[in-house]
Write a protein that holds these residues in place. Sequence first.
Motif, mmCIF file in Angstrom:
data_model
loop_
_atom_site.group_PDB
_atom_site.id
_atom_site.type_symbol
_atom_site.label_atom_id
_atom_site.label_comp_id
_atom_site.label_asym_id
_atom_site.label_seq_id
_atom_site.Cartn_x
_atom_site.Cartn_y
_atom_site.Cartn_z
ATOM 1 N N ARG B 182 18.455 -113.694 -16.659
ATOM 2 C CA ARG B 182 19.791 -113.209 -16.920
ATOM 3 C C ARG B 182 20.362 -112.505 -15.688
ATOM 4 O O ARG B 182 21.518 -112.710 -15.316
ATOM 5 C CB ARG B 182 19.779 -112.232 -18.104
ATOM 6 N N ARG B 186 23.600 -114.213 -14.345
ATOM 7 C CA ARG B 186 24.807 -113.519 -14.773
ATOM 8 C C ARG B 186 25.276 -112.472 -13.760
ATOM 9 O O ARG B 186 26.450 -112.117 -13.725
ATOM 10 C CB ARG B 186 24.587 -112.832 -16.132
ATOM 11 N N HIS B 187 24.359 -111.947 -12.960
ATOM 12 C CA HIS B 187 24.769 -110.836 -12.096
ATOM 13 C C HIS B 187 24.614 -111.105 -10.611
ATOM 14 O O HIS B 187 25.310 -110.512 -9.818
ATOM 15 C CB HIS B 187 23.997 -109.570 -12.484
ATOM 16 N N PRO B 190 27.060 -115.025 -9.676
ATOM 17 C CA PRO B 190 28.526 -114.911 -9.543
ATOM 18 C C PRO B 190 28.963 -114.254 -8.237
ATOM 19 O O PRO B 190 30.002 -114.589 -7.698
ATOM 20 C CB PRO B 190 28.922 -114.049 -10.745
ATOM 21 N N HIS B 191 28.134 -113.342 -7.719
ATOM 22 C CA HIS B 191 28.498 -112.681 -6.475
ATOM 23 C C HIS B 191 28.222 -113.564 -5.265
ATOM 24 O O HIS B 191 28.705 -113.296 -4.178
ATOM 25 C CB HIS B 191 27.738 -111.359 -6.345
#
Lengths: 322, 280
Positions: B182, B186-187, B190-191
């Motif tokens: 995750r 998810r973190h 995206p960056h």
Amino acid sequence: MSDALPLLEVDSLVKTFPNRNGRGGIHALNRVSFTQRRGETIGIVGESGCGKSTLGRTILQLIRPTSGDVRFLGKQLTLLPDEALRQMRRHMQMIFQDPFASLDPRMNVASLIAEPLVIHRLGTAAEQATEVARLLETVGLPAEAAKRYPHEFSGGQRQRICIARALALHPELIVADEPVSALDVSIQSQILNLLNVLKRERGLTYLFISHNLAVVKYVADTVAVMYLGRIVEMGPAEQIYEDPKHPYTQSLIAAIPALQPGSGPSAPPLQGETPDPEHPPTGCAFHPRCPHAMARCATEAPKAVDIAPGSGRHAVACHLHD
Amino acid sequence: MRTLLADRLAILALCFIATIVAGAAGAHWFAPFPPEETFFDGLTLEGAPLPPGEKYWFGTDLLGRDLFSRVLFGAQTSLVIGLVANGVSLLIGTLVGIVAGYVRGWVGTVLMRFTDLMMAFPALLLAIALAALFTPSLWIVAMVIAMVNWVQVARVVYSLTVTLSEREFVEAVRSLGATRTRILFRHVLPHLLPAIIVYGTLGIATTVLLEATLSFLGIGVQPPTPSWGNIIFENQSYFSTAPWLVFIPGAAIVLLAVSFNILGDTMRVALDPTLRGRTS
């Protein structure tokens, strides 16, 4: 409130950050032990670099300790395998110092607050949305905040978002690492009030880490003073503030700015700098700066001694009180 | 104001890309001549190629073939290389970089040392070796290019992932009890997207030109199948007398790369909530 069994038991916790060459290293935590009852707010104070943030992170196993035990809700956290520890995180949450750095800038507030629920698969999407709305109200943010992004909020509002996220799982323990240090003074009291109200309403247990004694005084029932990786004094807040026993605590308390004119500091201000944690002084780590240092302070490390016989709640590690 | 202009540019870029894709897909219908046919009237009496004119819109090449038809058919090859080869190399590079950067330990060390090894190895030599092992076809060439090109992406993604995983919000999500998967998807991912998008759009020109180099060495897409790259290479010795032979496919490559760049930039801005509403 006070159950027979403590909520959190920290026993001889040691954390050493090794050097590049593998020899020696920084002793961030040196045999730290204490227990915390359910509903009790413990304030951890000390200068920067004394290991108080490392203590919070090591208790939550965000950093694995070098040795020692952390017992939480009857489980030995240090022995838990990754997946079991991940499940345990439901019951222990953290509020970080910098509310902007600790929120993913690419997520909106609704998904930030709902994230712990999503991670632990609690409720349907609709239930999570209602819970987010309820949490926003609890921390005093408008409902329309849900659709917005962290950068659109002020520091205090962001910290409210962090608090809402920490509350989402109804944790038993909240470690708050300098939760108001990054905020304006006028906002600090609002956040502290919020934390106090939440504690009363929800029966929360905080481990409150701060370098600011005035802030800790406002929230803590029990205060632990750290110096160079050790707890040098720990006791009920009113005793620590009214009648500090350890010379280090005395100079810290004396350094709090007084409101009444004329009531100057009761102890001399601290001399010198915090020693290099890689090469701590022999004996009592505080002896080079201590106004009462004796010969044995340089050779023999003092043990924590109970100075309130019977209560078992006020301990000092100083040869003056042996 | 600036966003409006940027949007217009993006629409223009999208139109150009759509035209190229449509032209490539419908080359059989749009091309006025078969791309491999040499025309007797396609060369001057001295044997020089014809400049752009009424019959041969883009002129003819050194063998008297219709350049417009060749550019249309060449678009098929170049798009496959630019999108598929480039896409596969982005995928491999991102996967290697993100795993090495987040897991670290011996897994990360092995992955990154392998990447360094690939980086130190001359890309062209590797491509030649790989192409020699397999009979060159369009898809083999695409895979060879992907195998050569993923290393730079892996390097960039790796160092970004290392920095990102030290950020406090990652620690905060970990303290919530998030799984590694995750956190990564998810973190961290995206960056990484802005950097991956920029790298991907730059990679289009690189891969199209790498294919041209391989064609030039005889291990790319086999002639007479046209690609934008091999049209340039076939005709480069005529550059001073017949500049359109190099200029037209060259312009097509540049415009395609720039269009993807503009589109990528628009996407990057649109994906970043912190930039929303700031430029107006």
